[in-house]
Write an enzyme that holds these catalytic residues in place. Structure first.
Site, short mmCIF file in Angstrom:
data_model
loop_
_atom_site.label_atom_id
_atom_site.label_comp_id
_atom_site.label_asym_id
_atom_site.label_seq_id
_atom_site.Cartn_x
_atom_site.Cartn_y
_atom_site.Cartn_z
N HIS A 187 -7.09 9.53 -2.33
CA HIS A 187 -6.63 9.32 -0.95
C HIS A 187 -7.63 9.86 0.08
O HIS A 187 -7.91 9.22 1.08
CB HIS A 187 -5.26 10.00 -0.78
CG HIS A 187 -4.42 9.44 0.30
ND1 HIS A 187 -3.06 9.38 0.25
CD2 HIS A 187 -4.75 8.89 1.50
CE1 HIS A 187 -2.58 8.83 1.35
NE2 HIS A 187 -3.59 8.54 2.13
N TYR A 210 3.34 9.73 0.98
CA TYR A 210 4.22 9.09 1.96
C TYR A 210 5.70 9.45 1.71
O TYR A 210 6.56 9.18 2.56
CB TYR A 210 4.04 7.56 1.98
CG TYR A 210 2.64 7.10 2.34
CD1 TYR A 210 1.74 7.95 2.98
CD2 TYR A 210 2.20 5.81 2.04
CE1 TYR A 210 0.45 7.55 3.29
CE2 TYR A 210 0.91 5.39 2.37
CZ TYR A 210 0.04 6.26 2.98
OH TYR A 210 -1.23 5.85 3.30
N LYS A 258 -1.91 6.31 -4.41
CA LYS A 258 -3.06 7.20 -4.16
C LYS A 258 -2.71 8.61 -4.60
O LYS A 258 -1.57 9.05 -4.43
CB LYS A 258 -3.39 7.24 -2.66
CG LYS A 258 -3.44 5.87 -1.99
CD LYS A 258 -3.86 5.93 -0.55
CE LYS A 258 -3.66 4.60 0.13
NZ LYS A 258 -2.31 4.42 0.72
N ASP A 303 0.84 -1.20 0.00
CA ASP A 303 0.00 0.00 0.00
C ASP A 303 0.88 1.25 0.00
O ASP A 303 1.39 1.65 1.04
CB ASP A 303 -0.90 -0.01 1.25
CG ASP A 303 -1.82 1.20 1.25
OD1 ASP A 303 -2.69 1.26 0.38
OD2 ASP A 303 -1.65 2.08 2.12
N1 LIG Z 1 -5.93 5.51 3.13
C1 LIG Z 1 -5.52 6.23 4.16
O1 LIG Z 1 -5.90 7.39 4.31
C2 LIG Z 1 -4.58 5.64 5.15
C3 LIG Z 1 -4.49 6.22 6.43
C4 LIG Z 1 -3.61 5.64 7.35
C5 LIG Z 1 -2.84 4.53 7.00
N2 LIG Z 1 -2.94 4.00 5.73
C6 LIG Z 1 -2.14 2.81 5.34
O2 LIG Z 1 -2.30 1.80 6.34
C7 LIG Z 1 -1.01 1.35 6.76
C8 LIG Z 1 -1.08 0.80 8.18
O3 LIG Z 1 -1.50 1.79 9.10
P1 LIG Z 1 -0.52 2.38 10.20
O4 LIG Z 1 0.87 2.26 9.71
O5 LIG Z 1 -1.01 3.73 10.57
O6 LIG Z 1 -0.81 1.50 11.48
P2 LIG Z 1 -0.77 -0.03 11.94
O7 LIG Z 1 -0.38 -0.92 10.83
O8 LIG Z 1 -2.06 -0.26 12.65
O9 LIG Z 1 0.36 0.03 13.07
C9 LIG Z 1 1.72 0.04 12.72
C10 LIG Z 1 2.58 -0.12 13.97
O10 LIG Z 1 2.19 -1.29 14.70
C11 LIG Z 1 3.33 -1.91 15.27
N3 LIG Z 1 3.33 -3.34 14.85
C12 LIG Z 1 3.19 -3.85 13.60
N4 LIG Z 1 3.24 -5.19 13.63
C13 LIG Z 1 3.45 -5.55 14.92
C14 LIG Z 1 3.63 -6.80 15.58
N5 LIG Z 1 3.57 -7.96 14.93
N6 LIG Z 1 3.85 -6.78 16.92
C15 LIG Z 1 3.91 -5.61 17.60
N7 LIG Z 1 3.75 -4.40 17.04
C16 LIG Z 1 3.52 -4.37 15.71
C17 LIG Z 1 4.57 -1.19 14.77
O11 LIG Z 1 5.04 -0.34 15.81
P3 LIG Z 1 6.52 -0.50 16.37
O12 LIG Z 1 7.44 -0.01 15.30
O13 LIG Z 1 6.52 0.34 17.61
O14 LIG Z 1 6.72 -1.98 16.66
C18 LIG Z 1 4.05 -0.35 13.62
O15 LIG Z 1 4.73 0.88 13.47
C19 LIG Z 1 -0.12 2.58 6.56
O16 LIG Z 1 1.25 2.25 6.58
C20 LIG Z 1 -0.63 3.07 5.24
O17 LIG Z 1 -0.07 2.33 4.17
C21 LIG Z 1 -3.80 4.52 4.82
#
Ligand SMILES: NC(=O)c1ccc[n+]([C@@H]2O[C@H](COP(=O)([O-])OP(=O)(O)OC[C@H]3O[C@@H](n4cnc5c(N)ncnc54)[C@H](OP(=O)(O)O)[C@@H]3O)[C@@H](O)[C@H]2O)c1
Length: 336
Positions: A121, A59, A88, A54
């Site tokens: 987006h 980004y 996006k 994604d």
């Molecule tokens: N369309 C949109 O508007 C939109 C908005 C937001 C996000 N997104 C997309 O969604 C993706 C994911 O969302 P996100 O990055 O905000 O949050 P997320 O995936 O919910 O959380 C990411 C964090 O969770 C921790 N983590 C991941 N796997 C783990 C595991 N197995 N055990 C323990 N901790 C774990 C890591 O923190 P630590 O480094 O502290 O371990 C990581 O930085 C984004 O990267 C982006 O591509 C899209």
């Protein structure tokens, strides 16, 4: 090195018949992780079996991720047709002709000749500077306009017609906005990105999207513990600390993050967890192929929903809007 055979990772069938992996990897560094760290994680993730990524122009790392894709394909680690790559168009590129320019830049940066998914987006042309704080506002911001959104979508449809983009997607939509735009789309979205995690399950929007034959892609699937400071408020609930979830994680001998992902996959959305740590992104993908949650555990997790939206979007508010709730049409009508 760990390897999770992509053939064993369950698939989701889209309305156009295409099959995609039931989990991908996010690439938003959340203003905390450098482009080098994120692209390094993408390189590792391809090697261990991830096939869906994604990405997004905002980004700020598509150029480095593109080098990784190019090298992985050149070295025979993966074939282009085995990858599912998302990008996006950002809010400042909705204008006439801009969507085409933005897509061209993304294709160049990602070193691809087509994208598997291209999303609008956010449904607003409202820009905020990267890395801004939560109180930042742009005086040029405007409320949602069906007409403006559709002029952006017409450009998305042209990209589809040209074969540059194989699926179109929308993100951070609401039911009233979808009701306004879906009937007007010549090319319908096959996917919609929405915030989905155990404490924010959005059951009405989720059911609406599925009922329209659209695959939900869940962002922030772990409750985004490393999200930017501007997206942190004192009332936010941390999914990975919810007692019921922690207990289920103990029973399975995994981190609570992994339970969030198992719940997501078994519910039916495609989660796109982010991590730069190999042990984490390995266990995240591995969660799709072993030790599923029981029906009882799924029922317990359904009950932990707290309607806790984390990505409130307040930096996109327009002059005259009262609070971030205005972005989400909570009374069933588009707030203008
Ligand atoms: N369309 C949109 O508007 C939109 C908005 C937001 C996000 N997104 C997309 O969604 C993706 C994911 O969302 P996100 O990055 O905000 O949050 P997320 O995936 O919910 O959380 C990411 C964090 O969770 C921790 N983590 C991941 N796997 C783990 C595991 N197995 N055990 C323990 N901790 C774990 C890591 O923190 P630590 O480094 O502290 O371990 C990581 O930085 C984004 O990267 C982006 O591509 C899209």
């Amino acid at each position: 090195m760990a390897f999770i055979d992509p053939k064993l990772v369950p698939k989701r069938k889209l309305s156009n018949g295409q099959e995609i992996p039931c989990m991908g990897m996010g690439t938003f560094g959340s203003d905390r992780f450098t482009p080098e760290q994120v692209s390094g994680a993408v390189a590792g993730a391809i090697r261990i079996g991830y096939r869906l990524f994604d990405c997004a122009s905002v980004y700020g790392n598509e150029d480095l991720i593109g080098e990784v894709f190019e090298a992985a394909i050149r070295e025979g680690v993966v074939k282009r047709e085995e990858l599912f790559i998302t990008s996006k168009v950002w809010n400042d590129m909705h204008g006439q002709g801009d969507v085409l320019l933005s897509c061209a830049k993304t294709l160049k940066d990602l070193r691809l000749d087509y994208l598997d998914f291209y999303f609008v987006h956010w449904p607003f042309p409202n820009y905020h500077a990267p890395g801004c704080d939560g109180d930042s506002r742009n005086p040029d911001s405007k409320p949602f306009s069906t007409e403006e959104f559709m002029s952006t979508w017409r450009q998305m449809e042209r990209l589809y017609d040209m074969g540059l983009v194989r699926n179109l997607g929308m993100s951070s939509m609401t039911i009233p906005k979808l009701e306004a735009v879906l009937p007007l789309c010549r090319i319908k979205p096959t996917v919609i990105e929405m915030e989905l995690h155990p404490c924010f399950q959005q059951p009405e929007l989720y059911d609406y999207v599925v009922a329209h034959g659209i695959q939900p892609i869940g962002f922030c699937p772990i409750g985004s513990p490393t999200r930017p400071d501007r997206d942190m408020t004192p009332d936010d609930i941390a999914d990975i600390r919810v007692p019921e979830l922690v207990e289920i994680a103990k029973a399975h001998g995994v981190h609570p993050a992994v339970i969030c992902l198992k719940w997501a996959v078994q519910r039916g959305q495609v989660p796109i967890p982010f991590s730069i740590h190999e042990n984490e992104y390995v266990s995240n993908l591995e969660s799709t192929v072993k030790d599923p949650l029981s029906e009882e555990e799924m029922a317990v997790l359904k009950g932990v929903d707290k309607n806790c939206r984390l990505i409130k979007g307040q930096v996109f508010l327009w002059p005259g809007a009262t609070s971030w709730h205005d972005l989400w049409d909570e009374d069933g009508v588009i707030v203008k």
